[in-house]
Design a protein around this motif. Structure first.
Motif, PDB file in Angstrom:
ATOM      1  N   VAL A 123     -46.241 -81.426  54.427  1.00  0.00           N
ATOM      2  CA  VAL A 123     -46.158 -82.553  55.581  1.00  0.00           C
ATOM      3  C   VAL A 123     -44.401 -82.959  54.353  1.00  0.00           C
ATOM      4  O   VAL A 123     -44.154 -83.514  53.422  1.00  0.00           O
ATOM      5  N   TYR A 124     -43.252 -82.708  55.332  1.00  0.00           N
ATOM      6  CA  TYR A 124     -42.342 -83.699  54.933  1.00  0.00           C
ATOM      7  C   TYR A 124     -42.495 -85.216  55.515  1.00  0.00           C
ATOM      8  O   TYR A 124     -42.647 -85.612  56.678  1.00  0.00           O
ATOM      9  N   HIS A 125     -42.145 -86.161  54.507  1.00  0.00           N
ATOM     10  CA  HIS A 125     -42.086 -87.348  54.748  1.00  0.00           C
ATOM     11  C   HIS A 125     -40.641 -88.139  54.685  1.00  0.00           C
ATOM     12  O   HIS A 125     -40.534 -88.068  53.551  1.00  0.00           O
ATOM     13  N   LEU A 126     -40.743 -88.104  55.843  1.00  0.00           N
ATOM     14  CA  LEU A 126     -39.229 -89.067  56.230  1.00  0.00           C
ATOM     15  C   LEU A 126     -39.221 -90.634  55.575  1.00  0.00           C
ATOM     16  O   LEU A 126     -38.492 -91.048  55.011  1.00  0.00           O
ATOM     17  N   GLN A 127     -40.203 -91.265  55.347  1.00  0.00           N
ATOM     18  CA  GLN A 127     -39.935 -92.206  54.536  1.00  0.00           C
ATOM     19  C   GLN A 127     -41.285 -92.033  54.192  1.00  0.00           C
ATOM     20  O   GLN A 127     -42.505 -92.723  54.314  1.00  0.00           O
ATOM     21  N   LYS A 152     -43.182 -91.192  61.172  1.00  0.00           N
ATOM     22  CA  LYS A 152     -42.603 -90.671  60.739  1.00  0.00           C
ATOM     23  C   LYS A 152     -42.491 -89.207  59.505  1.00  0.00           C
ATOM     24  O   LYS A 152     -42.318 -89.552  58.894  1.00  0.00           O
ATOM     25  N   ALA A 153     -43.953 -88.723  59.573  1.00  0.00           N
ATOM     26  CA  ALA A 153     -43.901 -87.784  58.797  1.00  0.00           C
ATOM     27  C   ALA A 153     -44.382 -86.985  59.651  1.00  0.00           C
ATOM     28  O   ALA A 153     -44.875 -86.424  60.598  1.00  0.00           O
ATOM     29  N   PHE A 154     -43.526 -85.089  59.434  1.00  0.00           N
ATOM     30  CA  PHE A 154     -43.918 -84.238  59.771  1.00  0.00           C
ATOM     31  C   PHE A 154     -44.457 -83.081  59.165  1.00  0.00           C
ATOM     32  O   PHE A 154     -44.201 -82.447  58.731  1.00  0.00           O
ATOM     33  N   PRO A 155     -46.133 -82.761  59.997  1.00  0.00           N
ATOM     34  CA  PRO A 155     -46.475 -81.903  58.762  1.00  0.00           C
ATOM     35  C   PRO A 155     -45.555 -80.406  59.397  1.00  0.00           C
ATOM     36  O   PRO A 155     -45.423 -80.161  60.419  1.00  0.00           O
ATOM     37  N   LEU A 156     -45.789 -79.280  58.082  1.00  0.00           N
ATOM     38  CA  LEU A 156     -45.267 -78.043  58.096  1.00  0.00           C
ATOM     39  C   LEU A 156     -46.367 -76.537  59.062  1.00  0.00           C
ATOM     40  O   LEU A 156     -47.315 -77.024  58.248  1.00  0.00           O
ATOM     41  N   ASP A 157     -45.336 -76.177  59.438  1.00  0.00           N
ATOM     42  CA  ASP A 157     -46.516 -74.087  59.669  1.00  0.00           C
ATOM     43  C   ASP A 157     -47.557 -74.241  58.047  1.00  0.00           C
ATOM     44  O   ASP A 157     -46.118 -74.166  57.359  1.00  0.00           O
TER      45      ASP A 157
END
Length: 652
Positions: free
Chosen positions: A176-180, A209-214
């Protein structure tokens, strides 16, 4: 990655099949030891709800393509390029776009680029080392005694298998890409998103504001091999395998790392198996078969068929199905950075098997790293694996200098090959050709300590832009022109995303380099142009990461024409399209404080391969080229001067 995955289906169904093979584990002993992670959120929990990779608007692709061409072409050639592109958009491009959109709608389980990208890799007949397989080298352990070859190899082996078992049981933490991070990298985030249905989980993460990745590429890490075949290779997977492959002195060994119940052997048992291999007095292989993986893929495919027909099929299957390859080298690095790059990028081929999904390499003095085959996946999966096992082996290692090897569960066996005269001739020929090829390679590096990642941010410019600006300035200083430049950008924020190309050579970077080298601009003017470069660079990176580049889109349109037996649009044979796509400067970054070095070979024979990182205390780059066309040392010297110029402009 299953063979099926290579063609059509890389959806979660394959992961279920992969997981099923390990879900029969019985009598699990010491659960805390078996798994590197035990995530409450299942590994593939976000996969179903990941957004799909968008197909860019054709008119936006037209604009982005022409913007990328502008700094590379003369006015006359650029006007021709504009007419060619506009004709394509108005005619064939419009029809191909409709067909691409229709195909994408009928394949919602994947992305529009995924199959094409697998096919591109697997059809290429070029040899894997240098051309495709990148290197990543771990920082040494700060405790010198843990850099012993046997200790470090055992700890890496233990942590790597624990990572694999966590993945097999779907309890590896999702990427997961954590923006904050302070708000989302928390127990609350994991509880909330873990409770959501898979079909909604991504949206729940987005609210944090978190973006799970493939995560679909992760299963390609283990028990996989790219097998050479005529015209197009295939990827073989065996999700039931229990053994690892170990190479030493050109010889091949295997042993089980899982017991009959599927449990990971104890650290001292793993140490015992590796100790037996290290102490084995078998002489260096006279005909090291690994060098055959260093060749043109069709050539190697024919040779492999002969090896199978002469009684070596079972031994090759053991190599193919091994969880991964652990390479124990007899070479010592002794802090020679040139040697690090050459050993981990290509070596002499005699103690390698470049077809494996990845090889963990440990030198005689404990320098360790990864060389990985690229068709199955990209840097996101490899870097995650790299960082997780580095962290564990350097903070909570299982084997220590006083650990004693155990002889229990020792299953080491040496793979023996039946080599006839024809096979021996294959090896001798491949060895000579590979030696000549490696000798033609020029490798150098730069570590520039006057500018750092944090300093770039302090000056309000993108560190990535500064490095790319340095590459443009260095090449312009040497050759007085601008060329096709490739920066790889991950699109793993989307289901089955792969990469997009970001084009760092822009009209802004050209203006900067022209002003810098003509001495016609003041420092204040150059600083203003540099700020424009940074702003535009960040915009292009963001667009590429969001699937809004133009390279993959144009490639997919070309493939649509091919698979529908339509005439090839003249755009793809134009001078400007070929010039742009001849990557003279091929660049990629995998920034991490755990990375000592990273790199790859040139993509074009006249070009440079540049692996780079902006570290907390320096800027670094590894540069490769072919000596007949370029000198990496000369480029590094020009790059050093360019970094000095940039530093003066920023600080002034």
């Amino acid at each position: 990655m299953l063979i099926r995955l290579v063609s059509q289906n890389v959806a979660a169904g394959n992961f279920i099949q992969y997981r099923y093979a390990s879900s029969r584990i019985k009598n699990v002993k010491d659960v805390n030891y078996q798994y590197l992670q035990r995530s409450k959120v299942p590994t593939m929990h976000f996969q179903k709800s990941l957004p799909r990779l968008p197909i860019p608007d054709l008119l936006k692709t037209e604009g982005r393509y022409l913007n990328a061409l502008r700094p590379l072409l003369s006015d006359v050639d650029y006007e021709k390029a504009v007419l060619t592109m506009k004709d394509f958009v108005a005619n064939e491009g419009k029809k191909l776009q409709e067909q691409l959109i229709a195909k994408d709608k009928n394949n919602k389980h994947t992305s529009y680029i995924c199959d094409y990208w697998f096919d591109l890799y697997l059809r290429d007949r070029a040899a894997l080392p240098i051309n495709y397989n990148p290197l990543l080298v771990f920082q040494n352990d700060t405790r010198l005694e843990y850099n012993n070859q046997l200790i470090r190899a055992t700890n890496l082996l233990t942590s790597a298998v624990r990572f694999m078992l966590s993945l097999r049981e779907q309890i590896l933490e999702p990427e997961v890409y954590h923006l904050q991070p302070k708000k989302s990298d928390t127990p609350l985030f994991r509880t909330v998103t873990g409770l959501l249905p898979e079909s909604l989980s991504w949206y729940g993460a987005y609210l944090f504001k978190a973006f799970p990745l493939d995560m679909s590429q992760f299963i390609g890490l283990f028990s996989a091999t790219r097998i050479p075949q005529l015209n197009k290779d295939k990827i073989f997977r065996d999700p039931t395998s229990k053994h690892v492959l170990v190479q030493k002195s050109g010889n091949f060994y295997i042993f089980d790392v899982l017991d009959a119940d599927g449990n990971l052997l104890s650290p001292t048992e793993l140490l015992g198996n590796l100790t037996q291999i290290v102490n084995d007095n078998t002489p260096t292989a006279e005909y090291p078969l690994g060098v055959l993986t260093c060749q043109n893929r069709d050539e190697w495919a024919k040779q492999r068929i002969h090896l199978e027909e002469t009684g070596n099929g079972e031994a090759l299957k053991k190599i193919d199905s091994a969880i991964f390859n652990l390479v124990l080298d007899d070479e010592s690095i002794n802090d020679n950075k040139h040697k690090i790059l050459s050993e981990f990028l290509h070596a002499d081929g005699t103690n390698r098997w470049f077809d494996k999904s990845f090889s963990l390499i440990v030198t005689k003095d404990g320098v360790s790293g990864i060389n990985f085959e690229h068709s199955w996946g990209d840097g996101v999966a490899v870097l995650r694996f790299f960082q997780d096992i580095y962290k564990e082996t350097t903070t909570k290692p299982f084997i220590h200098p006083d650990s004693k090897p155990s002889n229990t569960n020792n299953t080491v066996s040496k793979l023996d090959f039946k080599l006839d005269d024809k096979s021996k001739e294959f090896v001798n020929k491949a060895r000579k050709e590979y030696e000549d090829w490696c000798n033609s390679l020029s490798i150098d590096y730069i570590l520039y300590e006057e500018l750092t990642k944090e300093a770039c941010k302090k000056f309000k410019v993108s560190p990535d832009c500064i490095m790319q600006l340095g590459f443009q300035a260095a090449y312009h200083l040497l050759h007085g022109k601008y060329v096709g430049t490739y920066e790889s950008c991950s699109t793993s924020a989307f289901k089955h995303g792969r990469t997009e190309t970001m084009r760092p050579c822009t009209d802004r970077t050209k203006a900067f380099c022209d002003g810098l080298h003509s001495n016609k601009c003041s420092k204040e003017e150059l600083r203003a142009i540099m700020q424009e470069c940074s702003t535009y660079h960040s915009q292009l990176v963001k667009e590429a990461a969001m699937g809004e580049g133009f390279d993959r889109h144009m490639f997919a349109l070309m493939k649509i024409a091919e698979e529908n037996n339509l005439p090839r649009p003249k755009l793809y044979d134009s001078y400007e399209y070929k010039f742009l796509n001849k990557s003279i400067l091929s660049t990629s970054t995998l920034s991490s404080p755990n990375v000592l070095a990273g790199g790859f070979g040139p993509v074009a024979k006249e070009g440079f391969g540049i692996g780079y990182s902006a570290f907390a205390d320096k800027l670094g780059a590894a540069v490769t080229s072919y000596g007949a066309h370029n000198d990496s040392r000369q480029f590094v010297e020009a790059l050093h001067k360019s970094f000095i110029d940039i530093t003066k402009i920023l600080s002034g």
